[in-house]
Design a protein around this motif. Structure first.
Motif, short mmCIF file in Angstrom:
data_model
loop_
_atom_site.label_atom_id
_atom_site.label_comp_id
_atom_site.label_asym_id
_atom_site.label_seq_id
_atom_site.Cartn_x
_atom_site.Cartn_y
_atom_site.Cartn_z
N ASN A 231 29.45 40.46 48.07
CA ASN A 231 30.71 40.43 48.80
C ASN A 231 31.32 41.82 48.76
OD1 ASN A 231 33.36 39.89 49.76
ND2 ASN A 231 33.07 37.75 49.18
N HIS A 232 31.45 42.47 49.91
CA HIS A 232 31.90 43.85 49.96
C HIS A 232 33.41 43.99 49.87
CE1 HIS A 232 27.93 44.91 52.26
NE2 HIS A 232 27.74 44.48 51.02
N ARG A 233 34.12 42.91 49.78
CA ARG A 233 35.58 42.99 49.66
C ARG A 233 36.01 43.55 48.31
NH1 ARG A 233 38.80 38.59 52.58
NH2 ARG A 233 40.44 39.92 51.77
N LEU A 234 35.08 43.51 47.36
CA LEU A 234 35.38 43.98 46.01
C LEU A 234 34.14 44.67 45.45
CD1 LEU A 234 37.43 43.78 43.55
CD2 LEU A 234 36.16 41.73 42.89
N LEU A 235 34.31 45.87 44.93
CA LEU A 235 33.25 46.56 44.20
C LEU A 235 33.77 46.80 42.79
CD1 LEU A 235 30.51 48.07 44.08
CD2 LEU A 235 31.76 50.14 44.76
N VAL A 236 33.00 46.37 41.79
CA VAL A 236 33.40 46.54 40.40
C VAL A 236 32.68 47.75 39.83
CG1 VAL A 236 33.39 45.54 38.10
CG2 VAL A 236 33.93 44.11 40.08
N SER A 237 33.45 48.72 39.39
CA SER A 237 32.91 49.93 38.75
C SER A 237 33.22 49.84 37.27
CB SER A 237 33.54 51.18 39.37
OG SER A 237 33.06 52.34 38.74
N LEU A 238 32.19 49.63 36.47
CA LEU A 238 32.41 49.28 35.06
C LEU A 238 31.25 49.77 34.21
CD1 LEU A 238 34.62 47.62 33.52
CD2 LEU A 238 33.04 45.70 33.61
N ILE A 242 30.73 46.62 29.01
CA ILE A 242 32.17 46.41 28.79
C ILE A 242 32.49 45.02 29.34
CG2 ILE A 242 34.47 47.06 29.55
CD1 ILE A 242 33.81 49.90 29.24
N PRO A 243 32.80 44.08 28.47
CA PRO A 243 32.85 42.67 28.90
C PRO A 243 34.25 42.21 29.32
CG PRO A 243 32.93 42.81 26.51
CD PRO A 243 32.95 44.22 27.02
N TYR A 244 34.71 42.64 30.48
CA TYR A 244 36.07 42.24 30.86
C TYR A 244 36.16 41.63 32.25
CZ TYR A 244 37.82 44.17 26.55
OH TYR A 244 38.07 44.39 25.22
N VAL A 245 35.98 42.39 33.30
CA VAL A 245 36.25 41.86 34.64
C VAL A 245 35.00 41.25 35.29
CG1 VAL A 245 38.23 43.32 35.08
CG2 VAL A 245 35.96 44.15 35.67
N HIS A 246 33.97 40.97 34.48
CA HIS A 246 32.78 40.33 35.03
C HIS A 246 33.07 38.95 35.60
CE1 HIS A 246 30.81 43.39 32.46
NE2 HIS A 246 29.86 43.33 33.36
N ASP A 247 34.14 38.31 35.13
CA ASP A 247 34.41 36.96 35.63
C ASP A 247 34.73 36.99 37.12
OD1 ASP A 247 36.92 38.19 34.96
OD2 ASP A 247 37.89 36.22 35.05
N ILE A 248 35.59 37.93 37.55
CA ILE A 248 35.93 37.95 38.97
C ILE A 248 34.76 38.50 39.79
CG2 ILE A 248 37.06 40.21 38.88
CD1 ILE A 248 38.03 37.16 41.05
N ALA A 249 33.96 39.40 39.22
CA ALA A 249 32.78 39.89 39.93
C ALA A 249 31.82 38.74 40.20
CB ALA A 249 32.10 41.00 39.13
N ALA A 250 31.58 37.91 39.18
CA ALA A 250 30.66 36.78 39.34
C ALA A 250 31.23 35.75 40.29
CB ALA A 250 30.36 36.15 37.98
N ALA A 251 32.51 35.46 40.18
CA ALA A 251 33.12 34.45 41.05
C ALA A 251 33.13 34.90 42.50
CB ALA A 251 34.55 34.16 40.58
N ALA A 252 33.34 36.20 42.72
CA ALA A 252 33.42 36.73 44.09
C ALA A 252 32.05 37.08 44.65
CB ALA A 252 34.32 37.96 44.12
#
Length: 714
Positions: A231-238, A242-252
């Motif tokens: 989903n190109h609406r969100l790109l996670v740069s991490l 670092i175990p933090y915003v993976h939840d929204i990356a996986a959900a999206a």
């Protein structure tokens, strides 16, 4: 078959099941959630598909398309379950790779309905944010952490096996693939622990045979094999592990990368991804190898970055989708020939700071003792609106909330350290300015600090697209000579440099301010603006500034809020300013359930809304400014601006001006209005009074005015 539930079309919304598979939820695009007992439904029929509940439960769970409106940074999730299970990864002594797996599992499970909350950072008290979001928490025993995974094993389809032996970056590739296919990203060691706990998931994707070692090669593999599905609406740069915003990356279903924009080969891969994203809608979430090169690269593509490398539980807190309750603005003092100073506290653009460090700093005893401007992220209006409400509810009249660099998220038009423009023209900047306007108004933030400079075209974009702004400061990085000047754009919007910026001590602030204060002669108002770094100058130290500045020019220096500062600056310079903020203004109205003053208190939110006491569709509100001004603009915020339904927006109304309160001149007529905000500029007219008269209030006949602003000059 006993019952069939028929949905007219797949695009109606999201279909999901709870953990016990006893309740089905139809989540429609208007935000309504309709629970249905599965025991009463045997088959679900769509226009393009038919599912038998007994045979196809897995397929129904898979049938959970994201409900992601164009005007939101994040998808709409179902409200959190009545009881959310909280698991402390620190107490469980999980390593980083295990924590990443748990966060990905959280995203997969919470996408159906938020049921998992994970403690990780633990800087603020554990109860702070679950309490602010009114969650009922069931704390999970951490002695057997993998038994917590087992609770959700029916929602996991298998594993992505990876190894960090050749490169740590395979962890990000594995997390990306896992989110796309509802898998868990695991190393061989973690897989064995799952097996030991009775979970022998199939390995759906094995990355351990890949031999690439360079980051650009690994992420190019991700790009070529999975980017089209992301989903190109969100790109996670991490950073990997670092175990933090993976939840929204996986959900999206979004990609997770860690690419260094200073490395040409890595930059090329990053650019391919950024160029596929839509300016003014899509964002980068997380952080970068190096701040200016990373933020700057996203800015080149018209994209902002929401710093969030240690933000937790996005899929839980975004699901508590409440309106932001913007606090009222205290009336400002009468303009005098004084020095008006204002100071900004840094780092609020990073939502992990807002979640963790700010929760402690905001409790310092110095807060509330003098006007302070707290930077905070407008992105929280979607990520965690109750987090904004938490701070807004605690705020005193001396706490003013403002936006950091340089609007929605973090954008850097000009990089002063490297002396380069990341974006040049107005056209490239307009989508970002429009996005910023929407979230500034949604979060109630009227002032922005731009990093590090803006050109004429970008100032025009702010003036034309960000009507909500009172003013902007420029982060000039403490030039010793050749200081930037003040700019006024479109005859209304001031751009004022901060001297100092990012100051690390009270003496630094007072010394910079004294560059101007030493020349103050009392003949006209003077304005000085600066910023301190929160890590060195918190509220308890900042209050020392009052005495420091008074010593520079006894009795002549007044520290004020940023919104007051910009309006007083405009008044002093004969520019339009918000007359409803002045002490002398009086508000009267027709019969109402609420005080007339709420119609013009700076807050459109429901607790501060003017509401008529009749249901005949009529009512009026009148402002008396005490003396005539040249009035050139009014803004009426209706019910929808407070988070109420659009059908309650004022339908028909007129706006009038008057010099004497008896003879009125028409300024605007509105019929069949559907907009949440009416913002009108016109040739200046001399008037002391402005009146809004409602003739058709809308659906229920109750007249409502969330907030009224009137702009005039002397």
């Amino acid at each position: 078959m006993r019952n069939i539930l028929v949905l007219a079309t797949v695009t109606l919304g999201t279909l999901s099941l709870n953990a016990q598979n006893t309740t089905m939820f139809v989540h429609t695009t208007d935000g309504n959630v309709t629970p249905t007992d599965i025991a009463k439904v045997d088959k679900i029929t769509f226009t393009d598909a038919e599912y038998d509940l007994n045979a196809d439960k897995d397929r129904i769970l898979e049938y959970n398309e994201l409900n992601w409106p164009e005007d939101r940074l994040l998808p709409l999730f179902l409200p959190p379950a009545s009881i959310v299970r909280a698991f402390d990864m620190n107490e469980a002594k999980l390593n980083e790779q295990e924590r990443v797996m748990f966060c990905v599992m959280q995203g997969i499970v919470n996408r159906t309905r938020p049921r998992i909350l994970l403690y990780n950072h633990n800087e603020e008290p554990k109860a702070t944010w679950p309490g602010a979001h009114n969650l009922r928490i069931a704390t999970v025993n951490t002695n057997k952490p993998y038994q917590f995974v087992k609770r959700y094993e029916n929602e996991i389809k298998g594993l992505v096996l990876y190894s960090t032996e050749k490169s740590e970056h395979y962890a990000n590739v594995a997390a990306t693939v896992a989110g796309l296919e509802r898998l868990l990203p695991v190393t061989a060691e973690i897989r064995q622990k799952l097996i030991d706990n009775g979970m022998d998931f199939p390995v759906v994707k094995d990355l351990t045979s890949l031999t690439m070692t360079a980051p650009h090669e690994i992420y190019n593999y991700l790009y070529e094999n999975y980017w089209d599905r992301c989903n190109h609406r969100l790109l996670v740069s991490l950073r990997p592990n670092i175990p933090y915003v993976h939840d929204i990356a996986a959900a999206a279903g979004s990609a997770v990368v860690w690419l260094d924009a200073r490395n040409d080969k890595e930059k090329d891969v990053l650019d391919k991804m950024l160029s596929d994203m839509t300016p003014g809608r899509d964002i980068v979430l997380g952080w970068y190898h190096e701040e200016r090169s990373g933020v700057g690269e996203a800015t080149k593509y018209g994209l902002s970055t929401v710093p969030a490398d240690f933000f937790e539980n996005t899929t839980v807190y975004t699901a508590v989708n409440k309106p932001v309750c913007i606090p009222p603005v205290p009336k400002r003092p009468k303009l005098e020939n004084k020095v008006y100073a204002t100071v900004y506290i840094s780092d609020g653009d990073n939502i992990q700071y807002c979640q963790h460090a700010m929760a402690k700093i905001f409790e310092q005893s110095g807060r509330g003792k003098m006007p302070m401007n707290w930077t905070i992220s407008p992105a929280l209006a979607d990520f965690a609106p109750q987090m904004l409400n938490y701070y807004y509810k605690k705020a005193t009249a001396n706490d003013c909330f403002v936006c950091g660099p340089s609007g929605l998220g973090y954008a850097m038009p000009y990089d002063a350290h490297n002396k380069r423009w990341n974006t040049y023209n107005k056209i490239d900047f307009v989508p970002y300015a429009r996005l910023s306007q929407r979230y500034l108004e949604k979060s109630g933030l009227r002032v922005v600090t731009v990093w590090d400079e803006v050109n004429n075209y970008q100032r025009q974009a702010y003036a034309e697209e960000c009507s909500y702004l009172y003013g902007l400061t420029i982060q000039d990085w403490e030039r010793q000579t050749g200081r930037l000047g003040i700019n006024i754009e479109a005859g209304r919007l001031p751009f004022i440099p901060n001297y100092p910026c990012y100051a690390n001590g009270i003496n630094v602030i007072s010394d910079f301010f004294n560059r101007d204060i030493k020349d103050f002669d009392g003949s006209k108002p003077m304005f000085v603006s600066g910023q301190c770094t929160v890590w060195d100058v918190g509220p308890d130290k900042l209050i020392e500034l009052t005495d420091k500045l008074d010593a520079l020019s006894p009795g002549n220096v007044e520290i004020v809020r940023a919104d007051h500062f910009f309006n007083m600056f405009c008044e002093a310079n004969h520019l339009p300013f918000d007359l409803t903020m002045t002490e002398s203004m009086k508000v009267t109205s027709s019969a109402s359930e609420t005080e007339a003053a709420l119609a013009a208190d700076g807050s459109p939110s429901e607790p501060n809304m003017w509401v008529s006491s009749t249901t005949d569709g009529k009512g009026w509100v009148q402002c008396d400014f005490g003396e005539p001004y040249l009035i050139s603009r009014y803004v009426v915020r209706h019910a929808q601006a407070a988070g109420l339904g659009c059908e309650l927006n004022t339908r028909d109304f007129i706006v009038e001006t008057s010099l004497d309160g008896k003879t009125w001149a028409l300024a605007g007529t509105y019929t069949n209005n559907t907009e949440a905000v009416t913002d009108a500029s016109f040739d200046a007219v001399e008037a002391r009074y402005v009146r809004v008269s409602v003739t058709d209030a809308g659906a229920d006949g109750v007249a409502r005015i969330g907030d009224l602003e009137v702009y005039g000059s002397r």
